[in-house]
Each structure stands twice: as C-alpha cells, then as structure tokens.
Scaffold this motif. Structure first.
Motif, PDB file in Angstrom:
ATOM      1  N   ARG A  46     -30.201  52.739   8.686  1.00  0.00           N
ATOM      2  CA  ARG A  46     -29.708  52.249   9.629  1.00  0.00           C
ATOM      3  C   ARG A  46     -31.565  52.505  10.259  1.00  0.00           C
ATOM      4  NH1 ARG A  46     -25.631  53.781  13.699  1.00  0.00           N
ATOM      5  NH2 ARG A  46     -27.027  52.657  14.971  1.00  0.00           N
ATOM      6  N   ALA A  47     -31.835  50.852  10.094  1.00  0.00           N
ATOM      7  CA  ALA A  47     -33.432  51.125  10.267  1.00  0.00           C
ATOM      8  C   ALA A  47     -33.985  51.412  11.960  1.00  0.00           C
ATOM      9  CB  ALA A  47     -33.455  49.288  10.625  1.00  0.00           C
ATOM     10  N   LEU A  62     -32.332  54.011  13.534  1.00  0.00           N
ATOM     11  CA  LEU A  62     -32.247  55.151  13.279  1.00  0.00           C
ATOM     12  C   LEU A  62     -33.346  56.066  12.327  1.00  0.00           C
ATOM     13  CD1 LEU A  62     -28.670  56.075  13.458  1.00  0.00           C
ATOM     14  CD2 LEU A  62     -30.139  56.625  15.211  1.00  0.00           C
ATOM     15  N   GLU A  63     -33.928  54.998  11.711  1.00  0.00           N
ATOM     16  CA  GLU A  63     -34.937  55.397  10.473  1.00  0.00           C
ATOM     17  C   GLU A  63     -36.323  55.347  10.605  1.00  0.00           C
ATOM     18  OE1 GLU A  63     -33.962  55.246   6.092  1.00  0.00           O
ATOM     19  OE2 GLU A  63     -31.867  54.763   7.399  1.00  0.00           O
ATOM     20  N   ALA A  64     -36.427  54.874  12.171  1.00  0.00           N
ATOM     21  CA  ALA A  64     -37.571  54.647  12.234  1.00  0.00           C
ATOM     22  C   ALA A  64     -37.772  54.931  13.654  1.00  0.00           C
ATOM     23  CB  ALA A  64     -37.761  52.894  12.156  1.00  0.00           C
ATOM     24  N   ARG A  65     -37.355  55.717  14.185  1.00  0.00           N
ATOM     25  CA  ARG A  65     -37.076  55.911  15.913  1.00  0.00           C
ATOM     26  C   ARG A  65     -38.635  57.216  15.811  1.00  0.00           C
ATOM     27  NH1 ARG A  65     -35.492  55.041  18.991  1.00  0.00           N
ATOM     28  NH2 ARG A  65     -33.728  54.215  18.175  1.00  0.00           N
ATOM     29  N   GLU A  66     -39.480  57.082  15.211  1.00  0.00           N
ATOM     30  CA  GLU A  66     -40.568  57.640  15.649  1.00  0.00           C
ATOM     31  C   GLU A  66     -41.567  56.868  15.403  1.00  0.00           C
ATOM     32  OE1 GLU A  66     -44.298  59.943  13.334  1.00  0.00           O
ATOM     33  OE2 GLU A  66     -41.689  60.331  12.642  1.00  0.00           O
ATOM     34  N   GLU A  67     -41.591  55.899  14.962  1.00  0.00           N
ATOM     35  CA  GLU A  67     -42.143  55.060  14.679  1.00  0.00           C
ATOM     36  C   GLU A  67     -41.811  54.047  16.325  1.00  0.00           C
ATOM     37  OE1 GLU A  67     -40.808  55.426  12.006  1.00  0.00           O
ATOM     38  OE2 GLU A  67     -42.260  55.474  10.529  1.00  0.00           O
ATOM     39  N   ILE A  68     -40.463  53.801  16.429  1.00  0.00           N
ATOM     40  CA  ILE A  68     -40.258  53.036  17.216  1.00  0.00           C
ATOM     41  C   ILE A  68     -40.486  53.612  18.598  1.00  0.00           C
ATOM     42  CG2 ILE A  68     -37.983  52.295  18.810  1.00  0.00           C
ATOM     43  CD1 ILE A  68     -36.262  51.775  16.311  1.00  0.00           C
ATOM     44  N   VAL A  77     -35.355  43.369  12.996  1.00  0.00           N
ATOM     45  CA  VAL A  77     -33.593  43.830  14.215  1.00  0.00           C
ATOM     46  C   VAL A  77     -34.681  43.963  15.396  1.00  0.00           C
ATOM     47  CG1 VAL A  77     -32.317  46.302  14.822  1.00  0.00           C
ATOM     48  CG2 VAL A  77     -33.178  45.316  12.495  1.00  0.00           C
ATOM     49  N   LEU A  78     -34.624  43.532  16.300  1.00  0.00           N
ATOM     50  CA  LEU A  78     -34.699  43.368  17.844  1.00  0.00           C
ATOM     51  C   LEU A  78     -34.620  44.674  18.478  1.00  0.00           C
ATOM     52  CD1 LEU A  78     -36.461  41.648  19.527  1.00  0.00           C
ATOM     53  CD2 LEU A  78     -34.027  40.981  20.695  1.00  0.00           C
ATOM     54  N   ILE A  79     -35.420  44.957  19.012  1.00  0.00           N
ATOM     55  CA  ILE A  79     -35.162  46.621  19.591  1.00  0.00           C
ATOM     56  C   ILE A  79     -35.722  46.428  20.849  1.00  0.00           C
ATOM     57  CG2 ILE A  79     -36.352  48.878  19.743  1.00  0.00           C
ATOM     58  CD1 ILE A  79     -35.175  48.180  16.769  1.00  0.00           C
ATOM     59  N   ARG A  80     -34.473  46.752  21.758  1.00  0.00           N
ATOM     60  CA  ARG A  80     -34.452  47.081  23.125  1.00  0.00           C
ATOM     61  C   ARG A  80     -34.744  48.389  23.669  1.00  0.00           C
ATOM     62  NH1 ARG A  80     -36.571  42.545  24.605  1.00  0.00           N
ATOM     63  NH2 ARG A  80     -36.341  43.356  27.266  1.00  0.00           N
ATOM     64  N   SER A  81     -35.222  48.919  24.759  1.00  0.00           N
ATOM     65  CA  SER A  81     -36.131  49.889  25.388  1.00  0.00           C
ATOM     66  C   SER A  81     -35.375  49.493  26.650  1.00  0.00           C
ATOM     67  CB  SER A  81     -37.147  50.388  25.655  1.00  0.00           C
ATOM     68  OG  SER A  81     -37.500  50.947  25.864  1.00  0.00           O
ATOM     69  N   GLU A  82     -34.247  50.477  27.691  1.00  0.00           N
ATOM     70  CA  GLU A  82     -34.363  51.128  28.631  1.00  0.00           C
ATOM     71  C   GLU A  82     -35.267  50.944  29.402  1.00  0.00           C
ATOM     72  OE1 GLU A  82     -31.210  53.335  30.111  1.00  0.00           O
ATOM     73  OE2 GLU A  82     -29.607  53.303  28.129  1.00  0.00           O
ATOM     74  N   LYS A  83     -36.567  51.980  28.778  1.00  0.00           N
ATOM     75  CA  LYS A  83     -37.596  52.387  29.563  1.00  0.00           C
ATOM     76  C   LYS A  83     -38.453  51.460  30.045  1.00  0.00           C
ATOM     77  CE  LYS A  83     -41.791  55.104  28.841  1.00  0.00           C
ATOM     78  NZ  LYS A  83     -42.647  56.158  27.665  1.00  0.00           N
ATOM     79  N   LEU A  84     -38.492  50.572  28.923  1.00  0.00           N
ATOM     80  CA  LEU A  84     -39.465  49.241  29.147  1.00  0.00           C
ATOM     81  C   LEU A  84     -38.822  48.176  30.218  1.00  0.00           C
ATOM     82  CD1 LEU A  84     -40.644  48.675  25.977  1.00  0.00           C
ATOM     83  CD2 LEU A  84     -41.691  49.899  27.833  1.00  0.00           C
ATOM     84  N   LEU A 114     -40.482  44.285  20.521  1.00  0.00           N
ATOM     85  CA  LEU A 114     -40.766  44.716  19.623  1.00  0.00           C
ATOM     86  C   LEU A 114     -39.164  44.464  18.388  1.00  0.00           C
ATOM     87  CD1 LEU A 114     -41.478  47.269  18.808  1.00  0.00           C
ATOM     88  CD2 LEU A 114     -39.937  48.801  20.576  1.00  0.00           C
ATOM     89  N   LYS A 115     -39.731  44.800  17.093  1.00  0.00           N
ATOM     90  CA  LYS A 115     -39.454  44.166  16.255  1.00  0.00           C
ATOM     91  C   LYS A 115     -39.703  44.613  14.969  1.00  0.00           C
ATOM     92  CE  LYS A 115     -38.190  39.076  16.689  1.00  0.00           C
ATOM     93  NZ  LYS A 115     -37.832  37.715  16.470  1.00  0.00           N
ATOM     94  N   LEU A 116     -38.317  45.263  14.162  1.00  0.00           N
ATOM     95  CA  LEU A 116     -38.537  45.241  12.947  1.00  0.00           C
ATOM     96  C   LEU A 116     -38.689  44.560  12.068  1.00  0.00           C
ATOM     97  CD1 LEU A 116     -36.402  49.348  13.467  1.00  0.00           C
ATOM     98  CD2 LEU A 116     -38.584  48.704  14.044  1.00  0.00           C
ATOM     99  N   VAL A 117     -39.217  44.874  11.036  1.00  0.00           N
ATOM    100  CA  VAL A 117     -39.785  43.495  10.208  1.00  0.00           C
ATOM    101  C   VAL A 117     -39.670  44.378   9.031  1.00  0.00           C
ATOM    102  CG1 VAL A 117     -41.102  41.628   9.289  1.00  0.00           C
ATOM    103  CG2 VAL A 117     -40.982  42.020  11.621  1.00  0.00           C
TER     104      VAL A 117
END
Length: 148
Positions: free
Chosen positions: A86-87, A89-95, A124-131, A140-143
């Motif tokens: 799961r991208a 979850l595994e990329a949480r630090e980078e995100i 994978v498009l990432i959405r952030s509640e904070k932003l 913000l995308k994981l590519v």
C-alpha cells in the motif's frame, strides 16, 4: 555529472565480469553504490531529455521542472524505496514531509517518485485534510517510475 555515476562508468570500462566477482569476494575490499543518487541521476536525465522546452534544475533533494508559460513549477522527489503493498501507508514519512512543504507554500505541485514494483503500477493522488483546511491549491502524487 555525479560522482557515483562517474565511478560506475569508470569501473565498467576498466573491469570485466571476472574482476568484479573477485572484488566482491575479497574480504578486505568494500564497494558501495548509492542507489538513491543513481536513481535521481537517471530521473533527472530522462526528464531533461523528455522536456527539452522546459527549464529543468536539479536541487539538493528534488528536481524542479519550470515551464515558460506557467509561473508554477513541478517538484519531483525521487525516493529509492520499494513499495510492496500500500503506497499511501508505506510512503507515510515522505507524504508528511511533502505536506509540510506544501503547507509552507514553498511549492504547489509535488510528485514523489518511487521505483515501479509489482504492486505499485499506478499514480496515487494524495489528499490532505490539513492542506484542504488551509484552502491551498496543490497537487501531491505518488508516482511509480519505470527504470529502463
């Protein structure tokens, strides 16, 4: 040209397969390859070749693509980390790091690049509640990035 790339070029010219096997088995010799730097160098060269009409700069941790017709730039962050399942979850630090950069308004568009793997083949498009709460326009995308 990066030091690692130059070193690998030189090694490939001077040593054949048998020499490298001997080096690998010798107990007193150690040779390290910086995978992150090689991956970043590969991405930079490929992006530069594929976008001749854009200004491409390599900064300390990212590659910046600037188009003449737009004031906004795209920041690519190559990361030498394999995504297994799961991208998000595994990329949480980078995100989280990217979200902090976006929140500080240092940039508006970030792509986090990872080597493509069997279970990570699509953006994978990432959405952030904070932003979203800050009302910031961002991408913000994981590519998954193919190495060939």
């Amino acid at each position: 040209m990066s030091e690692v790339y130059s070193t690998l070029n030189e090694i490939s010219r001077r040593f054949d397969k048998d020499d490298l096997v001997l080096l690998a088995k010798h107990p007193d010799l150690c040779f390290t390859i910086n995978s992150y730097e090689l991956f970043s160098h590969h991405v930079f060269n490929r992006v530069k070749r594929q976008n001749p009409d854009k200004e491409i700069k390599q900064e300390e941790k990212c590659i910046v693509i600037q188009s003449e017709e737009s004031a906004e730039s795209l920041h690519l962050y190559p990361t030498w980390k394999t995504i297994e399942k799961r991208a998000d979850l595994e990329a949480r630090e980078e995100i989280n790091h990217a979200i902090d950069l976006l929140a500080s308004c240092e940039c508006k568009h970030i792509y986090l690049l990872f080597p493509r793997s069997e279970n990570f083949r699509k953006h994978v498009l990432i959405r952030s509640e904070k932003l979203d709460d800050l009302g910031i326009e961002y991408t913000l995308k994981l590519v998954p990035y193919t190495i060939y």
